[in-house]
Motif scaffolding. Sequence first.
Motif, PDB file in Angstrom:
ATOM      1  N   ALA A 173      17.492  45.550  37.648  1.00 14.80           N
ATOM      2  CA  ALA A 173      16.830  45.966  38.885  1.00 14.80           C
ATOM      3  C   ALA A 173      17.629  45.549  40.104  1.00 14.80           C
ATOM      4  N   ARG A 174      18.230  44.366  40.058  1.00 17.18           N
ATOM      5  CA  ARG A 174      18.995  43.867  41.212  1.00 17.18           C
ATOM      6  C   ARG A 174      20.269  44.671  41.462  1.00 17.18           C
ATOM      7  N   GLN A 175      20.686  45.448  40.473  1.00 22.00           N
ATOM      8  CA  GLN A 175      21.816  46.359  40.693  1.00 22.00           C
ATOM      9  C   GLN A 175      21.391  47.603  41.475  1.00 22.00           C
ATOM     10  N   ILE A 176      20.088  47.827  41.552  1.00 20.08           N
ATOM     11  CA  ILE A 176      19.557  49.023  42.211  1.00 20.08           C
ATOM     12  C   ILE A 176      19.044  48.712  43.610  1.00 20.08           C
ATOM     13  N   VAL A 177      18.331  47.592  43.750  1.00 22.86           N
ATOM     14  CA  VAL A 177      17.683  47.260  45.018  1.00 22.86           C
ATOM     15  C   VAL A 177      17.450  45.743  45.058  1.00 22.86           C
ATOM     16  N   ALA A 178      17.303  45.196  46.249  1.00 19.59           N
ATOM     17  CA  ALA A 178      17.003  43.768  46.384  1.00 19.59           C
ATOM     18  C   ALA A 178      15.612  43.483  45.815  1.00 19.59           C
ATOM     19  N   ILE A 179      15.513  42.466  44.987  1.00 16.38           N
ATOM     20  CA  ILE A 179      14.242  42.061  44.391  1.00 16.38           C
ATOM     21  C   ILE A 179      13.801  40.759  45.053  1.00 16.38           C
ATOM     22  N   ALA A 180      12.607  40.772  45.650  1.00 15.87           N
ATOM     23  CA  ALA A 180      12.123  39.622  46.411  1.00 15.87           C
ATOM     24  C   ALA A 180      11.312  38.649  45.562  1.00 15.87           C
ATOM     25  N   SER A 181      10.725  39.128  44.464  1.00 11.26           N
ATOM     26  CA  SER A 181       9.840  38.254  43.690  1.00 11.26           C
ATOM     27  C   SER A 181       9.748  38.706  42.247  1.00 11.26           C
ATOM     28  N   VAL A 182       9.378  37.753  41.393  1.00 11.87           N
ATOM     29  CA  VAL A 182       9.067  38.039  39.992  1.00 11.87           C
ATOM     30  C   VAL A 182       7.742  37.364  39.679  1.00 11.87           C
ATOM     31  N   GLN A 183       6.820  38.130  39.105  1.00 12.97           N
ATOM     32  CA  GLN A 183       5.517  37.586  38.712  1.00 12.97           C
ATOM     33  C   GLN A 183       5.393  37.675  37.189  1.00 12.97           C
ATOM     34  N   ASN A 184       5.665  36.558  36.531  1.00 13.98           N
ATOM     35  CA  ASN A 184       5.592  36.469  35.080  1.00 13.98           C
ATOM     36  C   ASN A 184       4.649  35.348  34.677  1.00 13.98           C
ATOM     37  N   ARG A 185       4.202  35.395  33.431  1.00 10.31           N
ATOM     38  CA  ARG A 185       3.348  34.329  32.915  1.00 10.31           C
ATOM     39  C   ARG A 185       4.145  33.033  32.831  1.00 10.31           C
ATOM     40  N   PHE A 186       3.561  31.923  33.319  1.00 13.48           N
ATOM     41  CA  PHE A 186       4.224  30.630  33.252  1.00 13.48           C
ATOM     42  C   PHE A 186       3.206  29.548  33.581  1.00 13.48           C
ATOM     43  N   SER A 187       3.236  28.479  32.787  1.00 18.60           N
ATOM     44  CA  SER A 187       2.338  27.348  33.019  1.00 18.60           C
ATOM     45  C   SER A 187       2.899  26.144  32.280  1.00 18.60           C
ATOM     46  N   ILE A 188       2.242  25.023  32.406  1.00 16.00           N
ATOM     47  CA  ILE A 188       2.656  23.828  31.665  1.00 16.00           C
ATOM     48  C   ILE A 188       2.728  24.116  30.171  1.00 16.00           C
ATOM     49  N   ASN A 189       1.786  24.888  29.663  1.00 13.97           N
ATOM     50  CA  ASN A 189       1.705  25.128  28.228  1.00 13.97           C
ATOM     51  C   ASN A 189       2.390  26.404  27.772  1.00 13.97           C
ATOM     52  N   ASP A 190       2.945  27.161  28.676  1.00 17.62           N
ATOM     53  CA  ASP A 190       3.666  28.384  28.302  1.00 17.62           C
ATOM     54  C   ASP A 190       4.892  28.494  29.187  1.00 17.62           C
ATOM     55  N   ARG A 191       6.009  27.983  28.691  1.00 18.43           N
ATOM     56  CA  ARG A 191       7.242  27.967  29.466  1.00 18.43           C
ATOM     57  C   ARG A 191       8.295  28.903  28.874  1.00 18.43           C
ATOM     58  N   THR A 192       7.822  29.942  28.182  1.00 17.99           N
ATOM     59  CA  THR A 192       8.756  30.882  27.570  1.00 17.99           C
ATOM     60  C   THR A 192       9.581  31.616  28.619  1.00 17.99           C
ATOM     61  N   GLY A 193       9.092  31.687  29.845  1.00 17.96           N
ATOM     62  CA  GLY A 193       9.828  32.361  30.911  1.00 17.96           C
ATOM     63  C   GLY A 193      10.677  31.433  31.745  1.00 17.96           C
ATOM     64  N   GLU A 194      11.024  30.266  31.199  1.00 13.81           N
ATOM     65  CA  GLU A 194      11.756  29.277  31.983  1.00 13.81           C
ATOM     66  C   GLU A 194      13.144  29.768  32.398  1.00 13.81           C
ATOM     67  N   ASP A 195      13.771  30.604  31.549  1.00 15.74           N
ATOM     68  CA  ASP A 195      15.089  31.131  31.915  1.00 15.74           C
ATOM     69  C   ASP A 195      15.005  32.031  33.142  1.00 15.74           C
ATOM     70  N   ILE A 196      13.920  32.796  33.237  1.00 14.65           N
ATOM     71  CA  ILE A 196      13.742  33.675  34.395  1.00 14.65           C
ATOM     72  C   ILE A 196      13.428  32.848  35.634  1.00 14.65           C
ATOM     73  N   LEU A 197      12.594  31.823  35.478  1.00 18.88           N
ATOM     74  CA  LEU A 197      12.308  30.938  36.608  1.00 18.88           C
ATOM     75  C   LEU A 197      13.595  30.311  37.128  1.00 18.88           C
ATOM     76  N   ASP A 198      14.424  29.787  36.239  1.00 16.18           N
ATOM     77  CA  ASP A 198      15.663  29.142  36.671  1.00 16.18           C
ATOM     78  C   ASP A 198      16.596  30.145  37.362  1.00 16.18           C
ATOM     79  N   TYR A 199      16.640  31.357  36.848  1.00 14.23           N
ATOM     80  CA  TYR A 199      17.459  32.403  37.476  1.00 14.23           C
ATOM     81  C   TYR A 199      16.940  32.710  38.885  1.00 14.23           C
TER      82      TYR A 199
END
Length: 290
Positions: A173-199
């Motif tokens: 998506a960032r190759q097409i247009v500027a992306i201002a935010s990502v809304q993904n599932r994330f919590s203390i008990n579900d950190r499967t999206g940690e790579d996206i958060l760090d990015y």
Amino acid sequence: MNRATSVSPTFAIASDLQVNRMGYGAMRLTGQPGNFGPYADWESGQALLRRAVELGINFIDTAEAYGPGFNEELIASALHPYSGNLTIATKGGIDKPAPDNIRTNGNPENLRRGCEASLRRLKRDRIDLYQLHRPDPQVPFADSVGALAELQREGKIRHIGLSNVTLAQLEEARQIVAIASVQNRFSINDRTGEDILDYCTQHNIAFIPWGPLGANPLKQGTPLAKTEGILADIAMQHHVKPNQIALAWLLHRAPNIVLIPGTTTISHLEENIAAAAIQLNPDEVKIVSE
């Protein structure tokens, strides 16, 4: 590993969009079951939204699918005309003809229809942050993102966000247009999206975790599990509740996290907002992080 950062009260989603990091997710102000239909107590919903703004919340998250449409109408009925610093984020790309019938629809024509319908319901000339609710496996991802880019060029969208995406999709998506935010599932008990958060942290993109208290989306209110005892111990030291510590930890986890916990009561709203003032020490952040 201790990834603590200092908690900032605000985050710039973009240079022209500064928001308080404790926001409000309005999804639960809809009919039940299935977040379908208008909220049963419209006046109390209006009162809660007005109280949120009075307490300093200036970021409210909604979606066309919430209702569908009724949630956006409730926000407008409560808060329009809007204060100058209030950011309302909404999402499109899902059709919901019934509580148990939710269909992803990322066709460019549907995204245009949805965006223009949200503009009417929210009584806005431009949507501050418009997010693709979910990638559609039947539509090329680039086509969906490209449709939002076109709406942005037309002045109907101020900034573009994504939801429920993979890291590869975010990079595409960032190759097409500027992306201002990502809304993904994330919590203390579900950190499967940690790579996206760090990015997102690395690239100064707002990360808006849904389910920040680990709630099952099909069963709202599911309690925290793995870290319940740890949170209770820390909460006792701060004279607050475990759920408040869970929210405070997220704010410490990364400076670009913007929280949108939802609630239907003013007392719970005030409790969530108070969590933003909790200062965890490095040892407390570390023990929760582990």
